[in-house]
Enzyme design. Structure first.
Site, short mmCIF file in Angstrom:
data_model
loop_
_atom_site.label_atom_id
_atom_site.label_comp_id
_atom_site.label_asym_id
_atom_site.label_seq_id
_atom_site.Cartn_x
_atom_site.Cartn_y
_atom_site.Cartn_z
N SER A 77 -7.24 3.75 9.63
CA SER A 77 -7.99 3.76 8.37
C SER A 77 -7.29 2.87 7.34
CB SER A 77 -8.10 5.21 7.88
OG SER A 77 -8.42 5.28 6.53
N ARG A 94 -14.28 12.77 8.71
CA ARG A 94 -12.98 13.40 8.98
C ARG A 94 -12.68 14.48 7.94
NH1 ARG A 94 -9.13 8.66 8.59
NH2 ARG A 94 -7.54 10.24 8.80
N HIS A 104 0.85 -1.19 0.00
CA HIS A 104 0.00 0.00 0.00
C HIS A 104 0.89 1.23 0.00
CE1 HIS A 104 -3.44 2.54 0.96
NE2 HIS A 104 -2.61 3.20 1.75
N LYS A 127 -8.29 -1.50 6.27
CA LYS A 127 -8.59 -1.95 4.90
C LYS A 127 -7.61 -3.03 4.46
CE LYS A 127 -8.74 2.41 3.84
NZ LYS A 127 -8.83 3.76 3.37
N ASP A 148 -14.80 2.70 7.86
CA ASP A 148 -13.84 3.67 7.34
C ASP A 148 -14.52 4.62 6.35
OD1 ASP A 148 -11.10 4.72 7.06
OD2 ASP A 148 -11.38 4.08 4.99
N1 URA Z 1 -5.50 7.05 3.25
C1 URA Z 1 -6.45 6.33 3.89
O1 URA Z 1 -6.88 5.28 3.42
N2 URA Z 1 -6.92 6.82 5.06
C2 URA Z 1 -6.48 7.96 5.63
O2 URA Z 1 -6.93 8.32 6.70
C3 URA Z 1 -5.49 8.69 4.95
C4 URA Z 1 -5.01 8.20 3.76
#
Ligand code: URA
Length: 433
Positions: free
Chosen positions: A183, A168, A82, A187, A161
């Site tokens: 977050s 947010r 990621h 995932k 999320d």
């Molecule tokens: N990328 C994400 O998936 N979440 C965040 O909070 C910031 C960047």
């Protein structure tokens, strides 16, 4: 339990326990707790932070708010990576194929671009016919057959999320390390891979502005990974300038193909080789990163990485003839060069501005439902440390119509050119585990 008491606890910097965090996330996802109370809690977290235990508990609750992908029908160790996002970041398109060509199983779910950063799915969709939608069964089948699949995240992955991120975004609570870490990691954990490599970027084009913050974010995510028994490692890389030379979806796919052919930009190739070596060690295919690095170099040299990319494109319905002959890609109607107004060395290059200009050309989106033009973007002829002579082209603009003076001014402002010699920046600063 009352939400107001939990907000009060966090306001007073007290640690929340598992039951309390479950009450919050479950209550929010099932609409028992309103946005305004969660907003207050998020702001308290921004000011007081979360302990490592709270961050791991929050991540776990978020992960379990939706589907968790079971990749056990895929044989071998499943690796995932990621990137925290940047400009010109087409790493997955090169890294996935070369790592898979060395025997790793790459099962990757990616996202779309938003704002000044691009997204892997949009890049892949520049390839005619290619689909990023697969059922779980098809996804698993493809990783078993090809060793590599890059698809879109299922809508039911981590619904907590989706809700929290949207909140947010409008409550100035995005830039908070434990919230970003939970977050991203929720995932990644829900996506089911055995190992996770995080490319945490810092600099003007990134989420984290400083190297220190990038290290803090990386360590927070590694800590979550450890508590969830997943081998999680991180590269810390510099995003003060875009990665590679191409920005924009089709242009980046073409650059990824060139890199797989062995003649891509050095920085992109180096990032892929270094990150890939770590992934192959995580997959237990190599004991040492040096041997893994050599193996990855070899699959670029002998073309097996490019073959793997073509296999993936074919398995996802894409027209492979575009990969074999990138001249077939439809190009933007207007292509102009931007001549340098000065002679000297490039001292800085505003990645963020270049990303925003690409978005304004139509290559990115401000809101998540906008259509994009895959053809538009920029090719940078000069990057930090390069010497440029007045009149020589700094970059090429690919646009769908004539380019406004305002955009041209923004592009000029993104380059700083000075007389003294400037060193080329180091790309990967550290690898953490
Ligand atoms: N990328 C994400 O998936 N979440 C965040 O909070 C910031 C960047």
């Amino acid at each position: 339990m009352r939400m107001v008491d939990l907000i009060e606890l966090k306001k007073n910097n007290k640690e929340l326990d598992e039951k309390q965090i479950h009450f919050i996330i479950d209550g929010y996802v099932h609409e028992r707790i309103p946005d305004y109370q969660i907003s207050a809690l998020l702001m308290a977290i921004c000011f007081n932070g979360l302990t490592s235990k709270e961050t791991a508990l929050l991540t776990k609750e978020m992960e379990e708010s939706g589907d968790i992908i079971d990749l056990s029908p895929i044989s071998g160790i499943k690796v995932d990576k990621h990137s925290t996002g940047g400009v010109g970041d087409k790493t997955s398109l090169v890294l996935g194929p070369i790592v898979a060509a060395c025997g790793a199983k790459v099962a990757k779910m990616s996202g779309r671009g938003l704002g000044h950063t691009g997204g892997t799915l949009d890049k892949l969709e520049s390839i005619p016919g290619l689909s990023i939608n697969k059922t779980k069964t098809e996804f698993i089948q493809q990783v078993n057959d090809v060793g590599l699949a890059i698809i879109g995240q299922s809508a039911s992955l981590v619904p907590a999320d989706k809700k929290l991120y949207a909140l947010r975004d409008v409550t100035a609570t995005v830039s908070c390390i434990p919230l970003i870490a939970s977050s991203i990691m929720s995932k990644k954990l829900a996506s089911g891979a055995d190992t996770i490599l995080l490319d945490v970027k810092y600099g003007k084009g990134a989420f984290m502005q400083t190297k220190e913050d990038a290290i803090k974010l990386a360590q927070t995510m590694i800590d979550i990974g450890k508590q969830c028994h997943k081998d999680t490692r991180a590269t810390i890389s510099n995003m003060n300038q875009p990665l590679g030379k191409a920005i924009g979806n089709t242009l980046e796919v073409i650059e990824a193909i060139e890199t797989l052919q062995g003649h891509g930009p050095d920085d992109l190739e180096q990032l892929c080789l270094q990150a890939g070596s770590t992934m192959l060690v995580q997959a237990h295919l190599y004991e040492h990163e040096k041997e893994a690095y050599d193996a990855l170099k070899e699959v670029i040299k002998n073309g097996k990485g490019l073959i793997k990319f073509k296999e993936m494109v074919k398995a996802q319905g894409g027209d492979v003839s575009y990969i074999e002959n990138p001249d077939k890609f439809e190009r933007a109607r207007v292509i102009i060069e931007l001549p340098s107004l000065k002679t000297g060395y490039v001292k800085s290059l505003e990645a963020r501005t270049l990303g925003i200009v690409t978005m304004k050309l139509g290559g990115g989106r401000m809101t998540k439902d906008e259509d994009i033009d895959h053809r538009v973007g920029l090719i940078l002829h000069k990057k930090i440390g390069d010497y440029v002579i007045e009149g020589e082209s700094l970059l090429q603009v690919h646009a769908s119509k004539s380019v406004s003076q305002e955009l041209i001014d923004e592009l000029y402002q993104s380059y700083e050119i000075v007389e003294e010699l400037i060193e080329k920046p180091v790309l990967i600063e550290e690898i953490l585990k």
